[in-house]
Write a protein that holds these residues in place. Sequence first.
Motif, PDB file in Angstrom:
ATOM      1  N   GLY A 110     -27.117 -82.438  61.768  1.00 37.66           N
ATOM      2  CA  GLY A 110     -26.334 -82.112  62.931  1.00 37.66           C
ATOM      3  C   GLY A 110     -26.663 -80.797  63.513  1.00 37.66           C
ATOM      4  N   ASP A 111     -25.577 -80.039  64.001  1.00 37.65           N
ATOM      5  CA  ASP A 111     -25.714 -78.831  64.618  1.00 37.65           C
ATOM      6  C   ASP A 111     -24.938 -77.732  64.082  1.00 37.65           C
ATOM      7  N   PHE A 112     -25.519 -76.420  64.216  1.00 38.09           N
ATOM      8  CA  PHE A 112     -24.971 -75.274  63.639  1.00 38.09           C
ATOM      9  C   PHE A 112     -24.731 -74.105  64.593  1.00 38.09           C
ATOM     10  N   TYR A 113     -23.502 -73.425  64.631  1.00 32.29           N
ATOM     11  CA  TYR A 113     -23.569 -72.449  65.670  1.00 32.29           C
ATOM     12  C   TYR A 113     -22.731 -71.410  64.858  1.00 32.29           C
ATOM     13  N   PHE A 114     -23.040 -69.984  65.364  1.00 32.15           N
ATOM     14  CA  PHE A 114     -22.419 -68.910  64.694  1.00 32.15           C
ATOM     15  C   PHE A 114     -22.348 -67.708  65.694  1.00 32.15           C
ATOM     16  N   ALA A 115     -21.260 -67.209  65.759  1.00 31.40           N
ATOM     17  CA  ALA A 115     -21.256 -65.938  66.521  1.00 31.40           C
ATOM     18  C   ALA A 115     -20.349 -64.808  65.839  1.00 31.40           C
ATOM     19  N   ARG A 116     -20.784 -63.976  66.009  1.00 32.74           N
ATOM     20  CA  ARG A 116     -20.136 -62.612  65.596  1.00 32.74           C
ATOM     21  C   ARG A 116     -18.875 -62.235  66.139  1.00 32.74           C
ATOM     22  N   PRO A 117     -17.859 -62.020  65.493  1.00 31.62           N
ATOM     23  CA  PRO A 117     -17.670 -61.579  64.065  1.00 31.62           C
ATOM     24  C   PRO A 117     -17.679 -62.479  63.022  1.00 31.62           C
ATOM     25  N   ASN A 118     -17.047 -63.614  63.218  1.00 34.53           N
ATOM     26  CA  ASN A 118     -16.842 -64.590  62.390  1.00 34.53           C
ATOM     27  C   ASN A 118     -16.521 -66.034  62.691  1.00 34.53           C
ATOM     28  N   SER A 119     -17.150 -66.524  63.794  1.00 31.05           N
ATOM     29  CA  SER A 119     -17.198 -67.847  64.225  1.00 31.05           C
ATOM     30  C   SER A 119     -18.197 -68.902  63.658  1.00 31.05           C
ATOM     31  N   LEU A 120     -17.770 -69.767  63.227  1.00 27.75           N
ATOM     32  CA  LEU A 120     -18.964 -70.834  62.542  1.00 27.75           C
ATOM     33  C   LEU A 120     -18.602 -72.369  63.075  1.00 27.75           C
ATOM     34  N   ARG A 121     -19.412 -73.033  63.595  1.00 26.96           N
ATOM     35  CA  ARG A 121     -19.100 -74.362  63.699  1.00 26.96           C
ATOM     36  C   ARG A 121     -20.568 -75.325  63.091  1.00 26.96           C
ATOM     37  N   TRP A 122     -20.237 -75.884  61.911  1.00 24.50           N
ATOM     38  CA  TRP A 122     -21.156 -76.571  61.224  1.00 24.50           C
ATOM     39  C   TRP A 122     -20.812 -78.046  61.241  1.00 24.50           C
ATOM     40  N   GLU A 123     -21.532 -78.841  61.788  1.00 29.33           N
ATOM     41  CA  GLU A 123     -21.121 -80.083  62.300  1.00 29.33           C
ATOM     42  C   GLU A 123     -22.223 -81.220  61.923  1.00 29.33           C
ATOM     43  N   TYR A 124     -21.795 -82.073  61.078  1.00 31.00           N
ATOM     44  CA  TYR A 124     -22.812 -83.182  60.606  1.00 31.00           C
ATOM     45  C   TYR A 124     -22.394 -84.161  61.752  1.00 31.00           C
ATOM     46  N   LYS A 125     -23.662 -84.791  62.098  1.00 30.38           N
ATOM     47  CA  LYS A 125     -23.353 -86.021  63.096  1.00 30.38           C
ATOM     48  C   LYS A 125     -24.050 -87.260  62.527  1.00 30.38           C
ATOM     49  N   VAL A 126     -25.006 -87.223  61.683  1.00 33.59           N
ATOM     50  CA  VAL A 126     -25.603 -88.568  61.501  1.00 33.59           C
ATOM     51  C   VAL A 126     -25.848 -88.443  59.913  1.00 33.59           C
ATOM     52  N   PRO A 127     -25.767 -89.288  59.190  1.00 33.75           N
ATOM     53  CA  PRO A 127     -25.302 -90.692  59.492  1.00 33.75           C
ATOM     54  C   PRO A 127     -23.499 -90.697  59.552  1.00 33.75           C
ATOM     55  N   PHE A 128     -23.270 -89.671  59.339  1.00 35.37           N
ATOM     56  CA  PHE A 128     -21.643 -89.377  59.299  1.00 35.37           C
ATOM     57  C   PHE A 128     -21.244 -88.245  60.140  1.00 35.37           C
ATOM     58  N   SER A 129     -19.813 -88.305  60.422  1.00 37.67           N
ATOM     59  CA  SER A 129     -19.391 -87.153  61.234  1.00 37.67           C
ATOM     60  C   SER A 129     -18.452 -86.246  60.340  1.00 37.67           C
ATOM     61  N   TYR A 130     -18.977 -84.925  60.048  1.00 34.56           N
ATOM     62  CA  TYR A 130     -17.922 -83.911  59.403  1.00 34.56           C
ATOM     63  C   TYR A 130     -18.025 -82.621  59.764  1.00 34.56           C
ATOM     64  N   LEU A 131     -16.967 -81.831  59.945  1.00 33.43           N
ATOM     65  CA  LEU A 131     -17.001 -80.756  60.790  1.00 33.43           C
ATOM     66  C   LEU A 131     -16.348 -79.645  59.924  1.00 33.43           C
ATOM     67  N   ILE A 132     -17.113 -78.278  59.942  1.00 33.80           N
ATOM     68  CA  ILE A 132     -16.486 -77.246  59.494  1.00 33.80           C
ATOM     69  C   ILE A 132     -16.266 -76.152  60.607  1.00 33.80           C
TER      70      ILE A 132
END
Lengths: 190, 210
Positions: free
Chosen positions: B68-90
């Motif tokens: 999947g994809d991973f994004y981080f930005a200061r100070p404390n923003s995070l997107r941790w996303e599984y895309k294959v073979p299932f979808s799951y987002l933090i």
Amino acid sequence: MSKRSFLVIAFAILVALNISAIDTLKVRSKLIELDSKSTLFKVGLNISTKYFGGLLYVKPISDKSERIIFLSELGLKYFDFEHNKITNEITVKYAMEYLNKKNLISLLKSDLLFLLNDYNVVEKRQKSDGVEIIKSSCHRFKRKINSYNSQKIVERGFLWPRRILEIDGTSATLYHKSIIKIKLQLRRIK
Amino acid sequence: MNKIVLITITLLFPIVIFSQSPEYKKIDNNNETVIKINKAAAATNTIKSKFTQEKFLSILDDKLISSGDFYFARPNSLRWEYKVPFSYLILMHKGKIILKDENKTNRFDSDSNEMFRQMNEMIISLVQGSLLKSNQFTFEVFESSKDILIKLTPNIEQMRQMLPCIDMYFNRTDYSVTEVKMHEDSGDYTLIRFQQKQLNSVINNTIFNE
């Protein structure tokens, strides 16, 4: 009662019960390819207002047993079960300490057996408006088939259904008809 | 406390562990290499990356692969996303934590909930690299000609029972995390590999929305 009379009565009862075929409830085969090396499901478990999501990994170890592993999407292992297909029993090989609760494990074991088991029971088959309804001879399970990939299996309780399993292609939903609302959802992803 | 440990470990799982390879040589924790890692982490404002996760189940001698994809930005923003073979987002953004899968979306306020506040702090500090200054882990540093390995051992007993150690690999070019591997006592492990990583590129804030 003579032997002949008994046979006649037994035949009449069978006709009355409209047993037209003997079949087995191959529930599992709809969800898991029988020749697959392993199967991975996305799982969601609702217990009352609590939700518990993750992955369910089923892998045959031999003709007699298979491992069923429940883990988080991020890879953390929650449970590791072994299913003995001969005795149809599930044993716990590992349970995360935090989740090692008797009631939860008992619920999971029971539901997994319901989901993954083959129901080798004699059934009564009825057809009505293109919908096939099959009742097990022991009256514990009733199955309704809408199409090859869509079926509904009801486990009877004393007064009302105990559990209902709906299978649609590679997805399944299991409902508990109890005071505490429990719903287990699976979708095959591999 | 149990819940904090469980959820923290669950969310930190992508942040792998590494077994020490013979080619690695132990160096002092105050070595210049560690200082460079801390400086690089402090200078990192955004991270954009793809990731691949391998879950190895030793008993079954099998791997479950997801990505999947991973994004981080200061100070404390995070997107941790599984895309294959299932979808799951933090998602972590502006004090909110969102966990979303195919069936359910759970929202938490990290400021009003002690458990999630701690979890949020730990994950962000891990991403930022400040975990090396945390008192929740002890660490050892090893280096090879190829990369740097930091082996983290949880100080909290309950966490240590489930995760004996977390190993993080940093490359020697920009001192950012390249792989994380988390071992369990059973011999199972989870390995996360970061690929196509971009440091300090522009990330639109909308990426941290649902």
